[in-house]
Design a protein around this motif. Sequence first.
Motif, PDB file in Angstrom:
ATOM      1  N   PRO A  82      35.553 -17.271  -6.591  1.00  0.00           N
ATOM      2  CA  PRO A  82      34.295 -17.836  -7.091  1.00  0.00           C
ATOM      3  C   PRO A  82      34.282 -17.858  -8.616  1.00  0.00           C
ATOM      4  CG  PRO A  82      33.899 -16.083  -5.488  1.00  0.00           C
ATOM      5  CD  PRO A  82      35.339 -16.007  -5.867  1.00  0.00           C
ATOM      6  N   LEU A  83      33.456 -18.722  -9.172  1.00  0.00           N
ATOM      7  CA  LEU A  83      33.280 -18.783 -10.622  1.00  0.00           C
ATOM      8  C   LEU A  83      31.925 -18.186 -10.994  1.00  0.00           C
ATOM      9  CD1 LEU A  83      34.670 -22.316 -11.583  1.00  0.00           C
ATOM     10  CD2 LEU A  83      35.867 -20.117 -11.521  1.00  0.00           C
ATOM     11  N   TYR A  84      31.894 -17.535 -12.135  1.00  0.00           N
ATOM     12  CA  TYR A  84      30.665 -16.902 -12.619  1.00  0.00           C
ATOM     13  C   TYR A  84      29.900 -17.827 -13.552  1.00  0.00           C
ATOM     14  CZ  TYR A  84      27.845 -14.157 -15.875  1.00  0.00           C
ATOM     15  OH  TYR A  84      26.830 -13.708 -16.676  1.00  0.00           O
ATOM     16  N   ALA A  85      28.592 -17.880 -13.371  1.00  0.00           N
ATOM     17  CA  ALA A  85      27.691 -18.573 -14.305  1.00  0.00           C
ATOM     18  C   ALA A  85      26.526 -17.641 -14.599  1.00  0.00           C
ATOM     19  CB  ALA A  85      27.186 -19.889 -13.719  1.00  0.00           C
ATOM     20  N   ASP A  86      26.081 -17.635 -15.827  1.00  0.00           N
ATOM     21  CA  ASP A  86      24.989 -16.738 -16.240  1.00  0.00           C
ATOM     22  C   ASP A  86      23.649 -17.312 -15.790  1.00  0.00           C
ATOM     23  OD1 ASP A  86      23.505 -14.750 -17.400  1.00  0.00           O
ATOM     24  OD2 ASP A  86      23.690 -15.510 -19.448  1.00  0.00           O
ATOM     25  N   LEU A  87      23.390 -17.203 -14.506  1.00  0.00           N
ATOM     26  CA  LEU A  87      22.153 -17.724 -13.930  1.00  0.00           C
ATOM     27  C   LEU A  87      21.081 -16.638 -13.974  1.00  0.00           C
ATOM     28  CD1 LEU A  87      23.642 -19.414 -10.730  1.00  0.00           C
ATOM     29  CD2 LEU A  87      23.494 -20.337 -13.056  1.00  0.00           C
ATOM     30  N   GLN A  88      19.878 -17.034 -14.294  1.00  0.00           N
ATOM     31  CA  GLN A  88      18.747 -16.110 -14.331  1.00  0.00           C
ATOM     32  C   GLN A  88      17.777 -16.506 -13.225  1.00  0.00           C
ATOM     33  OE1 GLN A  88      18.726 -13.442 -16.338  1.00  0.00           O
ATOM     34  NE2 GLN A  88      20.723 -14.117 -17.109  1.00  0.00           N
ATOM     35  N   PRO A  89      17.740 -15.759 -12.120  1.00  0.00           N
ATOM     36  CA  PRO A  89      16.940 -16.157 -10.961  1.00  0.00           C
ATOM     37  C   PRO A  89      15.458 -16.364 -11.248  1.00  0.00           C
ATOM     38  CG  PRO A  89      18.446 -14.392 -10.379  1.00  0.00           C
ATOM     39  CD  PRO A  89      18.520 -14.537 -11.860  1.00  0.00           C
ATOM     40  N   LYS A  90      14.931 -15.682 -12.264  1.00  0.00           N
ATOM     41  CA  LYS A  90      13.507 -15.812 -12.559  1.00  0.00           C
ATOM     42  C   LYS A  90      13.196 -17.036 -13.424  1.00  0.00           C
ATOM     43  CE  LYS A  90      12.555 -10.862 -12.150  1.00  0.00           C
ATOM     44  NZ  LYS A  90      11.975  -9.655 -12.779  1.00  0.00           N
ATOM     45  N   ALA A  91      14.225 -17.725 -13.864  1.00  0.00           N
ATOM     46  CA  ALA A  91      14.031 -18.878 -14.741  1.00  0.00           C
ATOM     47  C   ALA A  91      13.583 -20.105 -13.947  1.00  0.00           C
ATOM     48  CB  ALA A  91      15.319 -19.187 -15.499  1.00  0.00           C
ATOM     49  N   ASN A  92      13.119 -21.115 -14.665  1.00  0.00           N
ATOM     50  CA  ASN A  92      12.785 -22.401 -14.062  1.00  0.00           C
ATOM     51  C   ASN A  92      14.049 -23.006 -13.447  1.00  0.00           C
ATOM     52  OD1 ASN A  92      12.718 -25.538 -14.437  1.00  0.00           O
ATOM     53  ND2 ASN A  92      10.571 -24.907 -14.439  1.00  0.00           N
ATOM     54  N   PRO A  93      13.929 -23.678 -12.288  1.00  0.00           N
ATOM     55  CA  PRO A  93      15.113 -24.266 -11.649  1.00  0.00           C
ATOM     56  C   PRO A  93      15.944 -25.160 -12.575  1.00  0.00           C
ATOM     57  CG  PRO A  93      13.296 -24.291 -10.106  1.00  0.00           C
ATOM     58  CD  PRO A  93      12.737 -23.789 -11.411  1.00  0.00           C
ATOM     59  N   LYS A  94      15.294 -25.899 -13.458  1.00  0.00           N
ATOM     60  CA  LYS A  94      16.044 -26.771 -14.372  1.00  0.00           C
ATOM     61  C   LYS A  94      16.876 -25.946 -15.353  1.00  0.00           C
ATOM     62  CE  LYS A  94      12.950 -30.772 -14.155  1.00  0.00           C
ATOM     63  NZ  LYS A  94      12.069 -31.698 -14.917  1.00  0.00           N
ATOM     64  N   VAL A  95      16.359 -24.798 -15.747  1.00  0.00           N
ATOM     65  CA  VAL A  95      17.112 -23.901 -16.640  1.00  0.00           C
ATOM     66  C   VAL A  95      18.317 -23.325 -15.895  1.00  0.00           C
ATOM     67  CG1 VAL A  95      17.003 -21.753 -17.957  1.00  0.00           C
ATOM     68  CG2 VAL A  95      15.076 -23.354 -18.007  1.00  0.00           C
TER      69      VAL A  95
END
Length: 202
Positions: free
Chosen positions: A32-45
């Motif tokens: 898998p590849l890692y991305a700095d996703l923030q679950p609490k952020a807006n979906p577009k972010v």
Amino acid sequence: MIGVVVEGIGEIETVRAYISKIDQSLKIFGRPLYADLQPKANPKVIVAAARNVINQLRRRGATKVVVIIDLEDRPCPVRFASELKEAFCSAHPDLLITPVVKHHCLENWMIGDPDALRKMQKRFNKFESIENAIKRGGADMVKDPLKLLDSCAIKTSFHKTMDPPRIAAHQDIDKLSISSRSFKKFLCEIGHSPCLSKKDKN
């Protein structure tokens, strides 16, 4: 080819362990590849944060991308997944991108197969407390799986980076899919038929 994106660096080897247990005839990138996703952020972010790794998978020949992300404290995993899917489709209309929302976090998957923890008796004990917790509604319904794992850890607290890959190596993915609907969703999206015995698959 199917690519997988995870939100935590510690999840790379964990999900890689799950993929290694899948039928090898399925066309899935093993790492898998890692991305700095923030679950609490807006979906577009969230979609913007995943752009680079999704484009990388596209260049490598991916025709589908599965993005695994925590629910955190959002009220509804189905709604969150739907909002994410709409945002991903808008940003990448030529590529199939499917969000898989962990309910609530990776640690819920870690407790879904207590037998795996029994195989790690130098690291964990008090297995009955985990079994009792998931009996009430499955692994996804446990609100604080990290606290539960901490209470079962020997000598040192549960380590969010080091422990999950070791647990995943022992887990039976079909058993785990019975306990966790979000994990079952992940298996289905990468093409594995969960909850079937080897005899049923033949």
